[in-house]
Design an enzyme around this catalytic site. Structure first.
Site, PDB file in Angstrom:
ATOM      1  CG  HIS A  28     -22.050 154.844  -3.149  1.00  0.00           C
ATOM      2  ND1 HIS A  28     -23.103 155.475  -2.564  1.00  0.00           N
ATOM      3  CD2 HIS A  28     -21.270 155.834  -3.679  1.00  0.00           C
ATOM      4  CE1 HIS A  28     -22.957 156.797  -2.717  1.00  0.00           C
ATOM      5  NE2 HIS A  28     -21.845 157.034  -3.383  1.00  0.00           N
ATOM      6  N   PRO A  53     -38.089 164.050 -24.876  1.00  0.00           N
ATOM      7  CG  PRO A  53     -36.891 165.957 -24.315  1.00  0.00           C
ATOM      8  CD  PRO A  53     -37.764 164.901 -23.733  1.00  0.00           C
ATOM      9  CG  ASP A  83     -23.489 160.192  -3.616  1.00  0.00           C
ATOM     10  OD1 ASP A  83     -23.732 159.881  -4.793  1.00  0.00           O
ATOM     11  OD2 ASP A  83     -22.432 159.915  -3.022  1.00  0.00           O
ATOM     12  CD  GLU A 140     -17.701 155.836  -6.225  1.00  0.00           C
ATOM     13  OE1 GLU A 140     -18.757 155.173  -6.335  1.00  0.00           O
ATOM     14  OE2 GLU A 140     -17.680 157.082  -6.321  1.00  0.00           O
TER      15      GLU A 140
HETATM   16  P1  ADP Z   1     -37.992 163.406 -30.703  1.00  0.00           P
HETATM   17  O1  ADP Z   1     -38.594 164.054 -31.900  1.00  0.00           O
HETATM   18  O2  ADP Z   1     -38.937 162.499 -29.972  1.00  0.00           O
HETATM   19  O3  ADP Z   1     -37.323 164.345 -29.764  1.00  0.00           O
HETATM   20  P2  ADP Z   1     -36.370 162.164 -32.692  1.00  0.00           P
HETATM   21  O4  ADP Z   1     -37.422 161.504 -33.479  1.00  0.00           O
HETATM   22  O5  ADP Z   1     -35.807 163.412 -33.265  1.00  0.00           O
HETATM   23  O6  ADP Z   1     -36.838 162.437 -31.214  1.00  0.00           O
HETATM   24  O7  ADP Z   1     -35.214 161.108 -32.431  1.00  0.00           O
HETATM   25  C1  ADP Z   1     -33.840 161.440 -32.521  1.00  0.00           C
HETATM   26  C2  ADP Z   1     -33.052 160.265 -33.009  1.00  0.00           C
HETATM   27  O8  ADP Z   1     -33.024 159.228 -32.058  1.00  0.00           O
HETATM   28  C3  ADP Z   1     -33.631 159.643 -34.245  1.00  0.00           C
HETATM   29  O9  ADP Z   1     -33.156 160.257 -35.393  1.00  0.00           O
HETATM   30  C4  ADP Z   1     -33.157 158.211 -34.156  1.00  0.00           C
HETATM   31  O10 ADP Z   1     -31.871 158.069 -34.670  1.00  0.00           O
HETATM   32  C5  ADP Z   1     -33.094 157.955 -32.672  1.00  0.00           C
HETATM   33  N1  ADP Z   1     -34.292 157.263 -32.185  1.00  0.00           N
HETATM   34  C6  ADP Z   1     -35.161 157.733 -31.265  1.00  0.00           C
HETATM   35  N2  ADP Z   1     -36.127 156.843 -31.016  1.00  0.00           N
HETATM   36  C7  ADP Z   1     -35.897 155.783 -31.811  1.00  0.00           C
HETATM   37  C8  ADP Z   1     -36.565 154.526 -32.017  1.00  0.00           C
HETATM   38  N3  ADP Z   1     -37.677 154.219 -31.350  1.00  0.00           N
HETATM   39  N4  ADP Z   1     -36.042 153.686 -32.918  1.00  0.00           N
HETATM   40  C9  ADP Z   1     -34.920 154.012 -33.583  1.00  0.00           C
HETATM   41  N5  ADP Z   1     -34.253 155.152 -33.442  1.00  0.00           N
HETATM   42  C10 ADP Z   1     -34.712 156.053 -32.560  1.00  0.00           C
HETATM   43 ZN    ZN Z   2     -21.229 158.792  -4.130  1.00  0.00          ZN
END
Ligand code: ADP
Ligand code: ZN
Ligand code: MG
Length: 621
Positions: free
Chosen positions: A448, A224, A521, A445
């Site tokens: 780590h 996503p 962790d 911290e």
């Molecule tokens: P997906 O459909 O893969 O879940 P989207 O195309 O809806 O993702 O992307 C959400 C937003 O993230 C876009 O509107 C854009 O602003 C930003 N974004 C994601 N990938 C890119 C990219 N490769 N270049 C520029 N903006 C991006």
């Molecule tokens: Zn920790």
């Protein structure tokens, strides 16, 4: 999103019911004119009561009737029934007997019981029967339309009452998506693959002449927020052809058969508008594997999918219709969708690499006022694993922060802070944390950081903070790799495990007891140790045997065990051993560096946030 234009659905020649009601009324009127002409020739004129009495005296009244319901008198003046004029008048109260006497005085007057007026049976039939029925039909029709809107074109399958089953495909005309390939940063391979599709739509002949068949369907797959939807819009913008966009979930309807009708309609529209692009977003909503058990299948979804398969076979690719689809669950798609001739081309849209992240940051920073010396390379290094959508969000958070601080431009520090906001949430400035707890967090911290720094091949520590965040983190240590990492060897994983256990190890060493602070962790360490054994083949005992399968690679990568119960028990004990080994390693590193641990923890407690450079300076002094 930019303006989208709704395509007017092509209305079938369906006539509303009011049309038929109108025809019926017309027929009745014609009947009236030709078969009951008298009605029209008689006019009812109202006269004052005194004039009526005068007319009786003057002998002008021929026939009189009393309409008790309307309590009025209807009378005819003139002997010919057809041309006689009908009058009506109200009767003066209590004047009945006197009027009767007056009428009796004139023997020529007939007291008839009924005089036909224009309120003839046919007319009243229309009034009392046809009109109410027509009225109810109209009301029904209106309600029906309102329901249709509510159900978003839901209705009964096969019904022809209305235009049921129209797809709400939106047409984006080229200029209206407003996106081009320039808006999509990184993703060069995906853009290249799609550029061919665009070229095909521009110049179909070039391809068909040489005998090349272009793919009918292109499937964009990836996690996503990587820009799949954005890429599809950019294709439409580049191709300058109509762009039908519909989301898979819009096909899934309340009523069985509606989804299939929508698919049919979508393809009908597309064929009329060719060359064009049909984009089905989130296709997994309809394209899920069909149930093979034969039990409790989802009829609606299957019908929709079957219709989609049939439509995809049905059209000729040289007609210039290209189908794009996007999903982040390609493994759940039905195999029939993926075979050649359907979605035969798969374009991966992966998380951006280092260069891609920097490019995406730059694209989104185009409209943001930046101070001189903003280092996008550094921000890109800090955001390994971030998607395009997250990077866009980081830029926006930075701009918002700059405004909050009353500045006119975005500084490097705004960007760094917004990376942390996206990772860990906002700072909780007025969180109340006791000094004792702060000490524990500081040691945790530094634990780590120290374990990381004392092992080779660990990513350098860049920042340590004990300022609490809204995500619930009381502090954290940031490590940023110098470059892009694609592989990790087993030593590096073991080092990482030791680093993860370093926080708890420091707490135990200094305070002699554990706290709940290490839960995250522990979770990470367990996952990593398990993956070493079950997926990466890094255990002597099992070797290169896959003991777990990953479901939904693009969606968090949940795993399910694929082994016998005995093996599962062995894996569990092996995981425990691995984490324990990492923990003892962390303890021994911290014991060896106990003095530095105290020194650094005190320093962090005082400063609350220290940079990687400060940390290294004290460590190496
Ligand atoms: P997906 O459909 O893969 O879940 P989207 O195309 O809806 O993702 O992307 C959400 C937003 O993230 C876009 O509107 C854009 O602003 C930003 N974004 C994601 N990938 C890119 C990219 N490769 N270049 C520029 N903006 C991006
Ligand atoms: Zn920790
Ligand atoms: Mg999307």
């Amino acid at each position: 999103m930019i303006e989208e234009k709704d395509e007017k659905p092509i209305k079938p020649p369906k006539r509303p019911l009011i049309y038929y009601a109108g025809i019926a009324a017309l027929i009745i009127m014609l009947l009236n004119i030709f078969f009951f002409p008298s009605v029209l020739h008689r006019k009812v004129t109202e006269v004052p009561y005194n004039e009526f009495l005068d007319m009786i005296d003057a002998g002008k009244v021929d026939e009189v009737a009393y309409d008790a319901q309307a309590s009025e008198i209807i009378f005819i003046s003139g002997t010919e029934p057809r041309t006689a004029e009908i009058y009506s008048t109200g009767i003066w109260p209590d004047d009945g007997q006197r009027l009767l006497n007056q009428l009796r005085e004139n023997p020529n007057i007939k007291f008839s019981s009924a005089i036909p007026t224009e309120k003839d049976p046919l007319f009243s039939f229309i009034i009392s029967w046809i009109l109410p029925i027509a009225f109810f039909f109209i009301i029904g029709e209106l309600l029906n339309r309102m329901m249709m809107k509510k159900l978003k074109n839901g209705g009964f399958p096969g019904g022809n009452v209305m235009s049921f089953g129209k797809a709400d495909a939106k047409v984006y005309v080229a200029a209206q998506t407003g996106k081009t390939f320039a808006d999509v940063a990184g993703q060069d391979e995906a853009k290249e693959a799609l550029a061919e599709v665009v070229d095909f739509l521009h110049d179909t002949k070039k391809y068909t002449e040489i005998g090349a068949k272009l793919p009918k369907g292109v499937l964009l797959v990836g996690p996503p927020g990587t820009g799949k939807t954005l890429l599809a819009k950019a294709v439409a913008g580049e191709a300058k052809v109509p762009f039908f966009s519909i989301s898979g979930s819009e096909f899934v309807e309340m009523f069985v058969g509606m989804g299939a009708a929508k698919v049919r309609d979508l393809f009908k529209q597309a064929n009329e508008k060719a060359p064009c692009i049909v984009f089905i977003d989130e296709i997994d909503a309809i394209g899920k594997k069909r149930d093979t058990s034969g039990m409790g299948g989802n009829d609606e979804r299957e019908q929709t999918l079957n219709q989609l398969l049939a439509e995809m076979d049905g059209f000729d690719p040289s007609s210039g219709v290209v189908i794009l689809a996007a999903t982040n669950r390609p493994e759940s798609l039905d195999a029939a969708l993926l075979r050649p001739g359907r979605f035969d081309r798969r374009v991966p849209v992966e998380l951006p690499d280092l260069g891609g992240r920097e490019a995406i940051l730059r694209v989104h920073a185009k409209n943001v006022k930046l101070a001189a010396g903003v280092d996008f390379g550094k921000i890109a290094r800090m955001t390994a694993g971030a998607s395009g959508a997250e990077l866009a969000n980081i830029i926006n958070e930075a701009a918002l922060r700059a405004v909050r601080m009353g500045r006119g431009e975005v500084l490097d520090s705004d960007l760094e802070e917004s990376v942390e906001v996206v990772i860990a949430g906002y700072q909780r400035k007025n969180a109340v944390i006791s000094n004792e707890e702060k000490r524990i967090v500081a040691y945790h911290e530094i634990g780590h950081a120290l374990v990381a720094a004392r092992q080779s091949n660990s990513a350098p520590v860049t920042k340590i903070t004990i300022v609490p965040r809204t995500s619930g983190a009381l502090g954290y240590t940031m490590q940023v790799d110098e470059g892009e990492r694609s592989l990790m060897n087993s030593d590096e994983i073991k080092n990482k495990l030791a680093t993860l256990t370093g926080g708890r190890a420091a707490e135990e060493l200094v305070f002699g007891r554990a706290t709940t602070g290490a839960s995250n962790d522990i979770e990470q360490a367990t996952k990593l140790a398990r993956a070493m054994i079950t997926r990466y083949g890094m255990s002597d005992e099992f070797g290169m045997v896959a003991l777990e399968t990953v479901n939904g690679r693009y969606l968090g990568g949940d795993t399910s065990l694929a082994c016998s119960d005995e093996t599962a028990a062995k894996i569990d004990s092996k995981v425990v051993d691995t984490v324990k080994a990492a923990h003892s390693k962390a303890i021994s590193i911290l014991t060896d560096n106990r003095q530095k641990l105290d020194e650094l923890a005190e320093y962090l407690l005082e400063k609350e946030t220290i940079t990687g450079d400060e940390f290294m300076k004290i460590l190496n002094s």
